[in-house]
Design an enzyme around this catalytic site. Structure first.
Site, mmCIF file in Angstrom:
data_model
loop_
_atom_site.group_PDB
_atom_site.id
_atom_site.type_symbol
_atom_site.label_atom_id
_atom_site.label_comp_id
_atom_site.label_asym_id
_atom_site.label_seq_id
_atom_site.Cartn_x
_atom_site.Cartn_y
_atom_site.Cartn_z
ATOM 1 C CD GLU A 227 12.381 7.082 -3.294
ATOM 2 O OE1 GLU A 227 12.842 6.019 -2.966
ATOM 3 O OE2 GLU A 227 11.553 7.935 -3.385
ATOM 4 C CG ASP B 193 11.525 12.639 5.537
ATOM 5 O OD1 ASP B 193 12.105 13.149 4.511
ATOM 6 O OD2 ASP B 193 10.629 12.298 5.228
ATOM 7 C CD GLU C 11 1.446 10.086 1.948
ATOM 8 O OE1 GLU C 11 2.465 10.651 1.397
ATOM 9 O OE2 GLU C 11 2.178 9.705 2.785
ATOM 10 C CD GLU D 227 7.283 7.085 7.437
ATOM 11 O OE1 GLU D 227 8.751 6.936 5.928
ATOM 12 O OE2 GLU D 227 6.961 6.508 6.660
#
Length: 602
Positions: A117, A311, A404, A425
């Site tokens: 992050e 991902d 989710e 996304e």
């Protein structure tokens, strides 16, 4: 993989029907302009709410109009928003924000932070803003700017380096910015966490361009004194970010380095080693798992997929090639993508399987998978991208948001995965598909997404998480990526349709978006497409460097590595992959074509 009969065909038709209905009511040109302006207002509603009620804390609580520190306590949302301000042409606030950060931000703090992050949000935000603020060609050059953000980025990256000091080269998940890795730090990290660092660290390498670090790319016995001196100087100038000689040795080339390497610092090399560490431990099916032990290299969760925990590993393989021209990333992407399409793709959905056997583990759509159609656009694989986006967007239409997790067997929200934390996304893929096809259905999708956010997530001071997509319950939190990505991609979508006038579409460079949506330009300094040798053990076919490998090297090659001729007459590559890595990939030509398309058209 053959299609699975998870759901009767008529149920798919019912699920997808709302999308076809929406397509019939196209967005008019005038409405497109209004939507673009509405998205701009959405950004400022959230940004002004943060600056008034939360700054300089990390993130905004939009229901109660308060702030909270969530990552490191260094104005996270402001850093994440910088290049969106520049994209919107807001010179005044962009300048004021850059100047405040340059004068007030510091990383010499006793905070343990996520490597992943912190890299994508903070390091990426600083680098993107630096590249905009320092360049007249962007139209947003700040006259008083003197590389303050770049200095901060380098300081931050040095403090993250101790996390890479592991036997596998795969970094720990967290590090303390002042004291390094805690002795009790977990040795388990995600594939995305270890494999989504190459863009930010690679750009920093090219911008700092410290040639001294080239010594770390050479045989450790060649310049031991100089290497030791370099490490001592590095540690002396990097409080809390000590690197060991063992880390330096693992960064070096096993044999003599290539003198025609583009000068690259330790930053780029450790992240490339992390990718190699992950890929070297892939299964025989060319699949990677979700979590791995960074010391032993053993997979602790063998679920393979394109969503949660994996991902952006796929994403950065292709984007590192596009930005840096490093064909090692392309080779790995080709093999990884082929395996994903063979074992994970159940047209139009994707499932999670065991990385060794390909047995289905989860027939589940999770919201992080929604980036995939956008990545497929960059790879030139448009048709499956269109079908998958249609399926993913049907879930949004059903609930007004994407949960989710959505169970493909029961066609219902997965238990415990009912939230929508303002993720970008699906919007990102919508933008890329519109850019590639100019099909107005994607403007319709964008309009529906704006409506959902405005009526379901808008709060007094910003935009709220949705804790339950079925009942539209709101939660008092707004992630910084809402401003860095979600509204950015929405605004770009409608501005592109109106007739773009922005840095991305009309600026001096082609841009690669980081996984946090930060703008990384393919400038000559960063891309160096024709100038660098990318691989360990490589040599350049140049007049000044035509020495062939010695016999011992050739012998070692036959036992440890496989050679592959790429870019004939340019570079010979050697790295420890098995023969399957060099089999012709059905997507290799496709990706090569798409890169040309990306650079010359998109």
């Amino acid at each position: 993989m053959k299609d699975l009969n998870l759901v009767p065909t008529f149920l798919w038709c019912l699920l997808l029907f709302p999308l076809h209905k929406a397509v019939a009511n196209g967005v008019t040109p005038e409405e497109t302009k209004q939507l673009r302006d509405e998205v701009r207002e959405m950004f400022y509603h959230a940004f002004d709410g943060y600056m008034e009620h939360a700054f300089p804390l990390d993130e905004l609580r939009p229901l109660t109009c308060e702030g909270e520190d969530t990552l490191g306590g260094y104005a996270l949302t402001l850093i994440d928003s910088l290049d969106t301000l520049a994209l919107l042409g807001d010179r005044e606030r962009f300048t004021a924000s850059v100047e405040w950060i340059g004068k007030n931000l510091q990383f010499d703090i006793n905070k343990t932070v996520s490597i992943f992050e912190t890299t994508i949000r903070v390091l990426g935000g600083l680098l993107s803003a630096h590249l905009i603020a320092s360049d007249y060609a962007t139209g947003m050059r700040i006259p008083s700017y003197d590389n303050e953000l770049l200095d901060l980025a380098e300081d931050l990256a040095r403090r993250l380096l101790p996390a890479f000091d592991t036997p596998t080269g795969i970094p720990f998940g967290s590090v303390n910015l002042k004291y390094g890795v805690d002795e009790h730090e977990s040795k388990i990290t995600s594939t995305a966490g270890g494999g989504t660092l190459t863009l930010e660290f690679g750009v920093l390498s090219r911008l700092t361009n410290d040639p001294t670090a080239l010594l770390l790319l050479m045989e450790p016995l060649v310049y031991p004194d100089l290497q030791s001196q370099f490490i001592e100087n590095f540690n002396a100038n990097s409080p809390g970010s000590k690197i060991s000689f063992s880390l330096a040795v693992r960064i070096d080339v096993r044999r003599s380095g290539c003198l025609c390497f583009t000068p690259c610092t330790i930053f780029e090399q450790v992240t490339k080693n992390a990718v190699r560490g992950l890929w070297a431990r892939r299964s025989k099916l060319n699949l990677v798992g979700a979590h791995i032990n960074v010391f032993t290299g053993e997979w602790t969760q063998k679920d393979a997929g394109i969503g949660t925990s994996i991902d952006s590993f796929y994403e950065y393989l292709l984007k590192a090639y596009l930005l840096f021209g490093d064909e090692e990333y392309l080779f790995i992407f080709q093999e990884a993508y082929s395996a994903a399409m063979h074992y994970l793709y159940n047209d139009p959905w994707y499932v999670e399987v065991n990385m060794d056997s390909a047995a289905i583990v989860w027939p589940l759509f999770n919201s992080l998978q929604a980036f995939w159609p956008g990545l497929q656009v960059l790879a030139g694989d448009i048709e499956p991208a269109i079908r998958t986006h249609t399926a993913f967007f049907s879930v949004w239409k059903r609930y007004g948001f994407t949960p989710e997790g959505f169970n493909l067997a029961t066609l219902s929200v997965q238990h415990g995965q009912k939230s929508y934390p303002l993720r970008p996304e699906l919007i990102e893929s919508t933008y890329w598909l519109y850019k590639a096809t100019r099909n107005p259905r994607y403007l319709d999708a964008g309009r529906d997404i704006v409506a959902s956010l405005q009526y379901g997530a808008r709060c007094p001071c910003g935009y709220c998480h949705i804790s339950d997509v079925e009942f539209h319950k709101r939660e008092d939190h707004m992630e910084s990526f809402f401003l860095a990505e979600t509204v950015k991609y929405l605004w770009l979508l409608f501005d592109l349709a109106v007739g773009p006038d922005n840095l991305v579409e009309n600026g001096p460079y082609k841009y690669i978006f980081s996984t946090e949506g930060h703008l990384l330009p393919a400038t000559p300094q960063i891309s160096l497409l024709q100038e660098h040798c990318s691989y360990f053990g490589a040599y350049c076919n140049r007049d000044s460097l035509k020495e062939e490998p010695n016999a011992s090297d050739k012998s070692a090659d036959s036992q440890e590595t496989n050679g592959s001729r790429v870019s004939e007459g340019w570079v010979r590559t050697r790295f420890p992959l098995d023969s399957s890595s060099f089999k012709a990939s059905p997507v290799s030509g496709l990706i090569k074509v798409s890169v040309k398309y990306f650079l010359n058209k998109i």
